[in-house]
Design an enzyme around this catalytic site. Sequence first.
Site, short mmCIF file in Angstrom:
data_model
loop_
_atom_site.label_atom_id
_atom_site.label_comp_id
_atom_site.label_asym_id
_atom_site.label_seq_id
_atom_site.Cartn_x
_atom_site.Cartn_y
_atom_site.Cartn_z
N CYS A 171 -0.31 -1.77 76.62
CA CYS A 171 -0.77 -1.51 77.99
C CYS A 171 -1.08 -0.02 78.17
O CYS A 171 -2.06 0.47 77.62
CB CYS A 171 0.25 -2.05 78.99
N HIS A 225 1.84 -7.12 76.98
CA HIS A 225 3.22 -6.66 76.76
C HIS A 225 3.97 -7.66 75.88
O HIS A 225 4.59 -8.59 76.40
CB HIS A 225 3.95 -6.56 78.10
N GLU A 262 6.72 -7.22 74.43
CA GLU A 262 8.16 -7.01 74.60
C GLU A 262 8.72 -7.80 75.78
O GLU A 262 9.93 -7.89 75.94
CB GLU A 262 8.46 -5.51 74.77
#
Length: 196
Positions: A84, A178, A180
């Site tokens: 991002c 993302h 994560e």
Amino acid sequence: MKVGVIGLQGDVSEHIDATNLALKKLGVSGEAIWLKKPEQLKEVSAIIIPGGESTTISRLMQKTGLFEPVKKLIEDGLPVMGTCAGLIMLSREVLGATPEQRFLEVLDVRVNRNAYGRQVDSFEAPVRLSFDDEPFIGVFIRAPRIVELLSDRVKPLAWLEDRVVGVEQDNIIGLEFHPELTDDTRVHEYFLKKAL
């Protein structure tokens, strides 16, 4: 192995957790650390630039003295993944940037900042990966958009339908989404293999 997550602003703890889990799944001894000072750079085998706000990350990287040494390490081949805002930081050209913003300019892509609009326009969608047949759930939060690959060195790594949303260039990975923010560590595992 130590992986430094630039810990100045953004979703740092999520990347640390995902990286530690990916290391465990790969059977690799190591840990992810909060990277805040230039002197920590000598300890790391790879760097992650997290999501957050690219203007703030850029300013803080300069203020802490991380900007120039991180740029040099990436140019010298240290594996790096930007997600991002991290993708924005890595990009060669950034549409919608303000004149005072500085970027690392190591990844040959043109991106458009906040191409997906406001926070309320965020979404999740299945992403196709170049290295695995199983779809990956991409979490897009006020994401930048890769609008052009600027050299043959850049290879698509992830697609949302037919649009490239992740790229790889030698030691560099840049993602609009993302990884994560899911329980799926395949992207982190793929990245960590660059540092093994």
